[in-house]
Motif scaffolding. Structure first.
Motif, short mmCIF file in Angstrom:
data_model
loop_
_atom_site.label_atom_id
_atom_site.label_comp_id
_atom_site.label_asym_id
_atom_site.label_seq_id
_atom_site.Cartn_x
_atom_site.Cartn_y
_atom_site.Cartn_z
N ASN A 211 0.93 -1.27 0.05
CA ASN A 211 0.03 -0.04 0.14
C ASN A 211 0.95 1.24 0.19
O ASN A 211 1.92 1.28 0.67
N ILE A 212 0.36 2.35 -0.69
CA ILE A 212 0.89 3.53 -0.54
C ILE A 212 -0.36 4.70 -0.17
O ILE A 212 -1.39 4.22 -0.20
N GLU A 213 0.14 5.64 0.68
CA GLU A 213 -1.07 6.62 0.92
C GLU A 213 -0.98 8.12 -0.01
O GLU A 213 -0.05 8.06 -0.86
N GLY A 214 -1.93 8.80 0.32
CA GLY A 214 -1.99 9.85 -0.80
C GLY A 214 -0.83 10.88 -0.51
O GLY A 214 -0.40 11.38 -1.49
N LYS A 215 -0.15 10.93 0.38
CA LYS A 215 1.22 11.72 0.49
C LYS A 215 2.38 11.15 -0.41
O LYS A 215 3.24 11.93 -0.59
N ASP A 216 2.00 9.97 -0.86
CA ASP A 216 3.26 9.32 -1.92
C ASP A 216 2.85 9.69 -3.19
O ASP A 216 3.61 9.00 -3.92
N LEU A 217 1.80 10.20 -3.59
CA LEU A 217 1.28 10.24 -4.82
C LEU A 217 2.42 10.51 -5.83
O LEU A 217 2.79 10.18 -6.97
N PHE A 218 3.36 11.63 -5.25
CA PHE A 218 4.54 12.26 -6.02
C PHE A 218 5.69 11.68 -5.75
O PHE A 218 6.80 12.67 -6.25
N ASN A 219 5.93 10.93 -5.05
CA ASN A 219 7.09 10.69 -4.21
C ASN A 219 7.83 9.70 -4.56
O ASN A 219 9.03 8.98 -3.92
N ASP A 220 7.92 9.38 -5.92
CA ASP A 220 8.65 8.10 -6.39
C ASP A 220 8.68 6.82 -5.63
O ASP A 220 9.38 6.05 -5.88
N LYS A 221 7.44 6.60 -4.99
CA LYS A 221 7.14 5.13 -4.48
C LYS A 221 6.95 4.22 -5.32
O LYS A 221 7.20 2.96 -4.95
N ALA A 222 6.24 4.46 -6.33
CA ALA A 222 5.57 3.46 -7.47
C ALA A 222 5.52 4.07 -8.91
O ALA A 222 5.46 5.08 -8.90
N ASP A 223 5.61 2.88 -9.53
CA ASP A 223 5.69 3.36 -11.04
C ASP A 223 4.27 2.99 -11.65
O ASP A 223 3.80 3.80 -12.43
N VAL A 224 3.32 2.22 -10.76
CA VAL A 224 1.94 2.07 -11.10
C VAL A 224 1.20 2.08 -9.78
O VAL A 224 1.51 1.64 -8.81
N ILE A 225 0.22 3.03 -9.90
CA ILE A 225 -0.71 3.40 -8.56
C ILE A 225 -2.11 2.73 -8.88
O ILE A 225 -2.61 3.28 -10.00
N VAL A 226 -2.54 1.73 -8.11
CA VAL A 226 -3.93 1.29 -8.47
C VAL A 226 -4.74 1.79 -7.54
O VAL A 226 -4.78 1.87 -6.33
N THR A 227 -6.08 2.01 -8.20
CA THR A 227 -6.96 2.83 -7.35
C THR A 227 -8.26 2.70 -8.31
O THR A 227 -8.35 2.66 -9.51
N ASP A 228 -9.70 2.85 -7.48
CA ASP A 228 -11.07 2.83 -8.35
C ASP A 228 -11.06 4.24 -8.94
O ASP A 228 -10.14 5.33 -8.68
N GLY A 229 -12.04 4.31 -10.06
CA GLY A 229 -11.98 5.44 -10.72
C GLY A 229 -12.47 6.64 -10.12
O GLY A 229 -12.23 7.93 -10.26
N PHE A 230 -13.12 6.50 -8.78
CA PHE A 230 -13.89 7.68 -7.91
C PHE A 230 -12.63 8.36 -7.50
O PHE A 230 -12.26 9.62 -7.30
N THR A 231 -11.65 7.49 -6.55
CA THR A 231 -10.67 7.81 -5.81
C THR A 231 -9.56 8.40 -6.76
O THR A 231 -9.16 9.71 -6.44
N GLY A 232 -9.25 7.89 -7.81
CA GLY A 232 -8.30 8.35 -8.67
C GLY A 232 -8.58 9.74 -9.33
O GLY A 232 -7.74 10.42 -9.37
N ASN A 233 -9.87 9.63 -9.79
CA ASN A 233 -10.29 11.06 -10.54
C ASN A 233 -9.98 12.48 -9.50
O ASN A 233 -9.34 13.33 -9.74
N ILE A 234 -10.34 11.92 -8.08
CA ILE A 234 -10.17 12.95 -7.09
C ILE A 234 -8.80 13.43 -6.96
O ILE A 234 -8.33 14.36 -7.00
#
Length: 312
Positions: A211-234
């Protein structure tokens, strides 16, 4: 290579779209041409206003327009001669290599499913967003809007097709796949997230890092981020808002500039038998220019063929 662009789709169409196409046309390699789909007279008038003589742009006339607020399925069936309808027909008949539009997102998604169809074995195609990273480069996040609600099996498959896309688009040998959650611990999150975790963990075809958290969105933690379209769009639109806030405050920063929607210009639909790219409804000429640049790269990578081969 033929890159098809919907001239009539978007809040600022056709003016902004055609101007963006003119900018992109001068930068494309000689092997590529742009196919501009829409009302020919209007397109030619914009060329004339700009004293522009196209050399690598073809025009395909489409009389109808699917408006932003129309019901996608109904509009596609009632307006086969719309710019979106004609674009998907050309893509299906392999007369173009990719179809791009800033128009009705629902119509683009439904059009892809009805024309070129989902790759065999795909549960739900996803719209993927390219998320800038502080260390340079991009991560891919899916879904960012096509599927607001997702079952664990769908999210798990997003991890696999996202990994293949990242591998072939960004030449990453073993992309790091992460599940967006409210905590790093395995048992954290919604019932869906908790059920998705072991499916990703058990897939030996991917490099799942947890798992990663919202604070990791831009922090080079992952190359692929998996989420549903509701959360991803937000998350995606929250990220885009950073640029507008900083611009209003007179702050310029190279990373923040990458959060501007114009810097990428478009998001691919992953999981269909062809190349489709959706642009922001408010796309400016710069956004359209950059989208066409990414469209060229997407055709070159042949990512959708690699995904089809891997699943079948």
């Amino acid at each position: 290579m033929k890159i098809a662009v919907d001239a009539m789709g978007g809040d600022l169409a056709p003016q902004a779209i055609v101007e963006g196409v003119m900018q992109a046309a001068s930068e494309l390699p000689s092997e590529a041409r742009i196919v501009l789909i829409g009302r020919e007279g209007i397109i030619l008038d914009i060329f004339k206003q700009n004293n522009y003589t196209p050399t690598n742009i073809d025009i395909v006339h489409a009389e109808d327009v699917i408006e932003m607020g129309e019901h996608p399925t109904k509009a596609l069936s009632q307006k086969p001669n719309s710019s979106i309808g004609v674009g998907f027909r050309l893509l299906k008949e392999k007369e173009v290599d990719i179809f791009c539009s800033a128009g009705n997102t629902g119509a683009m998604h439904v059009g892809a499913l009805f024309s070129i169809k989902a790759i065999e074995g795909i549960l739900r195609p996803a719209i993927a967003g390219l998320v800038p990273q502080v260390g340079g480069g991009h991560s891919i996040m899916l879904d960012i809007g096509a599927n607001a609600d997702c079952k664990p099996e769908v999210l798990a498959q997003f991890g696999e097709i996202g990994s293949l896309f990242a591998q072939h688009t960004f030449q990453i040998d073993n992309p790091r796949v992460a599940l967006m959650n409210i905590g790093e611990e395995e048992q954290k999150g919604s019932l869906t997230a908790q059920a998705t975790y072991p499916l990703l963990q058990g897939n030996k075809k991917i490099n799942f890092i947890g798992n990663i958290e919202g604070k990791d969105l831009f922090n080079d933690k992952a190359d692929v981020i998996v989420t549903d379209g509701f959360t991803g769009n937000i998350l995606f639109k929250l990220g885009e808002s950073l640029y507008d806030i900083m611009k209003k405050r007179g702050i310029q920063d190279d990373f923040i500039d990458q959060t501007n929607y114009e810097s990428i210009g478009g998001s691919p639909i992953i999981g269909v038998n062809g190349n489709v790219m959706i642009a922001h409804g408010i796309s400016s000429p710069l956004a359209i220019r950059n989208m066409i640049g990414w469209a060229y790269k997407q055709v070159k990578t042949k990512a959708y063929l690699h995904i089809a081969q891997a699943l079948n």
